[in-house]
Design a protein around this motif. Structure first.
Motif, mmCIF file in Angstrom:
data_model
loop_
_atom_site.group_PDB
_atom_site.id
_atom_site.type_symbol
_atom_site.label_atom_id
_atom_site.label_comp_id
_atom_site.label_asym_id
_atom_site.label_seq_id
_atom_site.Cartn_x
_atom_site.Cartn_y
_atom_site.Cartn_z
ATOM 1 N N UNK A 5 -23.705 -2.678 15.534
ATOM 2 C CA UNK A 5 -24.467 -2.481 14.306
ATOM 3 C C UNK A 5 -25.734 -3.321 14.426
ATOM 4 N N UNK A 6 -26.860 -2.668 14.606
ATOM 5 C CA UNK A 6 -28.133 -3.351 14.837
ATOM 6 C C UNK A 6 -29.029 -3.166 13.626
ATOM 7 N N UNK A 7 -29.490 -4.260 13.073
ATOM 8 C CA UNK A 7 -30.412 -4.167 11.945
ATOM 9 C C UNK A 7 -31.787 -3.805 12.467
ATOM 10 N N UNK A 8 -32.379 -2.760 11.888
ATOM 11 C CA UNK A 8 -33.661 -2.242 12.368
ATOM 12 C C UNK A 8 -34.820 -2.587 11.444
ATOM 13 N N UNK A 9 -34.529 -3.010 10.212
ATOM 14 C CA UNK A 9 -35.584 -3.434 9.284
ATOM 15 C C UNK A 9 -35.021 -4.496 8.360
ATOM 16 N N UNK A 10 -35.842 -5.516 8.094
ATOM 17 C CA UNK A 10 -35.457 -6.587 7.174
ATOM 18 C C UNK A 10 -36.711 -7.064 6.468
ATOM 19 N N UNK A 11 -36.768 -6.786 5.192
ATOM 20 C CA UNK A 11 -37.879 -7.211 4.355
ATOM 21 C C UNK A 11 -37.836 -6.358 3.102
ATOM 22 N N UNK A 12 -38.722 -5.391 2.995
ATOM 23 C CA UNK A 12 -38.669 -4.456 1.874
ATOM 24 C C UNK A 12 -37.494 -3.508 2.052
ATOM 25 N N UNK A 13 -37.195 -3.154 3.301
ATOM 26 C CA UNK A 13 -36.039 -2.313 3.608
ATOM 27 C C UNK A 13 -35.015 -3.112 4.398
ATOM 28 N N UNK A 14 -33.756 -2.692 4.281
ATOM 29 C CA UNK A 14 -32.658 -3.259 5.055
ATOM 30 C C UNK A 14 -31.928 -2.073 5.688
ATOM 31 N N UNK A 15 -32.262 -1.753 6.948
ATOM 32 C CA UNK A 15 -31.711 -0.575 7.599
ATOM 33 C C UNK A 15 -31.012 -0.946 8.895
ATOM 34 N N UNK A 16 -30.111 -0.046 9.349
ATOM 35 C CA UNK A 16 -29.241 -0.339 10.485
ATOM 36 C C UNK A 16 -28.988 0.916 11.316
ATOM 37 N N UNK A 17 -28.838 0.706 12.616
ATOM 38 C CA UNK A 17 -28.277 1.715 13.514
ATOM 39 C C UNK A 17 -26.845 1.303 13.828
ATOM 40 N N UNK A 18 -25.917 2.257 13.672
ATOM 41 C CA UNK A 18 -24.496 1.991 13.909
ATOM 42 C C UNK A 18 -24.039 2.964 14.990
ATOM 43 N N UNK A 19 -23.612 2.452 16.144
ATOM 44 C CA UNK A 19 -23.292 3.353 17.240
ATOM 45 C C UNK A 19 -22.079 2.883 18.024
ATOM 46 N N UNK A 20 -21.294 3.879 18.443
ATOM 47 C CA UNK A 20 -20.160 3.675 19.350
ATOM 48 C C UNK A 20 -20.135 4.854 20.304
ATOM 49 N N UNK A 152 -8.894 -2.097 17.173
ATOM 50 C CA UNK A 152 -7.780 -1.626 17.997
ATOM 51 C C UNK A 152 -7.713 -0.113 17.971
ATOM 52 N N UNK A 153 -7.302 0.489 19.100
ATOM 53 C CA UNK A 153 -7.328 1.944 19.240
ATOM 54 C C UNK A 153 -6.556 2.661 18.146
ATOM 55 N N UNK A 154 -5.410 2.104 17.753
ATOM 56 C CA UNK A 154 -4.581 2.799 16.765
ATOM 57 C C UNK A 154 -5.194 2.770 15.368
ATOM 58 N N UNK A 155 -6.295 2.034 15.210
ATOM 59 C CA UNK A 155 -6.987 1.974 13.911
ATOM 60 C C UNK A 155 -8.386 2.598 13.981
ATOM 61 N N UNK A 156 -8.650 3.365 15.035
ATOM 62 C CA UNK A 156 -9.971 3.966 15.191
ATOM 63 C C UNK A 156 -10.360 4.867 14.024
ATOM 64 N N UNK A 157 -9.374 5.449 13.346
ATOM 65 C CA UNK A 157 -9.686 6.346 12.226
ATOM 66 C C UNK A 157 -10.335 5.595 11.060
ATOM 67 N N UNK A 158 -10.236 4.267 11.079
ATOM 68 C CA UNK A 158 -10.854 3.464 10.026
ATOM 69 C C UNK A 158 -12.200 2.875 10.472
ATOM 70 N N UNK A 159 -12.659 3.218 11.668
ATOM 71 C CA UNK A 159 -13.845 2.555 12.224
ATOM 72 C C UNK A 159 -15.094 2.791 11.381
ATOM 73 N N UNK A 160 -15.212 3.977 10.772
ATOM 74 C CA UNK A 160 -16.394 4.210 9.951
ATOM 75 C C UNK A 160 -16.388 3.328 8.707
ATOM 76 N N UNK A 161 -15.231 3.189 8.077
ATOM 77 C CA UNK A 161 -15.156 2.319 6.896
ATOM 78 C C UNK A 161 -15.327 0.857 7.274
ATOM 79 N N UNK A 162 -14.778 0.434 8.400
ATOM 80 C CA UNK A 162 -14.977 -0.943 8.845
ATOM 81 C C UNK A 162 -16.442 -1.193 9.198
ATOM 82 N N UNK A 163 -17.121 -0.183 9.735
ATOM 83 C CA UNK A 163 -18.563 -0.302 9.963
ATOM 84 C C UNK A 163 -19.304 -0.440 8.637
ATOM 85 N N UNK A 164 -18.862 0.321 7.649
ATOM 86 C CA UNK A 164 -19.446 0.174 6.316
ATOM 87 C C UNK A 164 -19.225 -1.239 5.789
#
Length: 219
Positions: A5-20, A152-164
């Motif tokens: 999870x890489x923050x791409x803007x910090x100031x007026x905006x707070x944006x992120x790239x999230x990648x796997x 952990x692999x058995x919890x990959x279905x939660x990866x989007x929420x954990x990224x959130x």
């Protein structure tokens, strides 16, 4: 799974790239305050967190002395406009607190934060089992933080929420709005909590032995 999870803007905006290896999302915090909607989205899925004001009793100091937890920082979670869970900060004792991610399907994860030197760690548990770890490097350029999430692999279905959750946590812990600053910033921090033992320094090397924050996969 490993998510960067890489923050791409910090100031007026707070944006992120999230990648796997399995997905890419774009993330955004509120530009004005920590109480604005948080979003994580791609072409198929949008997760939104909407701030909900806690009941007034949750702001009574030292309520934990009477066996009551103060539940604040509540965000209701929506996936493609359907509510499916919530995130809350539970303060329930002297230097005793954790974040709880509760799903309508019944799962509950507890998230314990600890800062050690140049890193902040969040250890995520289901019951007594650690299922994920978030590492955040505290040294930044222009207050744009980099986070890594290990699941952990058995919890990959939660990866989007954990990224959130990483965005939610950054919203309170790291976001610098209207700082109008440029340059590199170096921070060291040590936190104290009765849950410090929830951070297991061997967990990542046990389950992700080929990785470290700047590991060879260089996510």
């Amino acid at each position: 799974m490993i998510v960067k999870i890489s923050q791409t803007a910090s100031n007026i905006k707070q944006t992120f790239d999230i990648e796997s290896d399995d997905f890419y999302y774009y993330g955004e915090l509120g530009s004005m305050s920590r109480f604005q909607t948080i979003t994580l989205s791609n072409n198929d899925t949008t997760i939104k967190g909407i701030y909900t004001l806690s009941k007034w009793v949750n702001y009574i100091p030292f309520r934990w002395l009477f066996g009551k937890a103060n539940l604040t920082r509540v965000f209701r979670l929506y996936k493609n406009e359907n509510i499916y869970g919530s995130i809350v900060l539970s303060k329930h004792g002297f230097i005793k607190s954790f974040y709880a991610i509760a799903f309508d399907s019944g799962e509950v994860f507890h998230c314990y934060s600890r800062s050690i030197g140049s890193y902040n760690y969040v250890s995520i548990y289901e019951g007594d089992k650690q299922i994920a770890l978030i590492e955040t490097y505290l040294n930044t350029n222009d207050y744009k933080y980099i986070h890594k999430l290990y699941v952990l692999d058995e919890y990959n279905r939660f990866a989007d929420t954990l990224s959130f959750f990483v965005l939610y946590f950054a919203n309170y812990r790291f976001a610098e709005r209207f700082h109008m600053s440029k340059g590199s910033y170096y921070e060291k921090s040590w936190s104290f909590s009765k849950y410090n033992d929830k951070y297991n320094p061997k967990w990542r090397e046990t389950y992700f032995p080929d990785e470290n924050f700047f590991g060879k996969t260089n996510l």
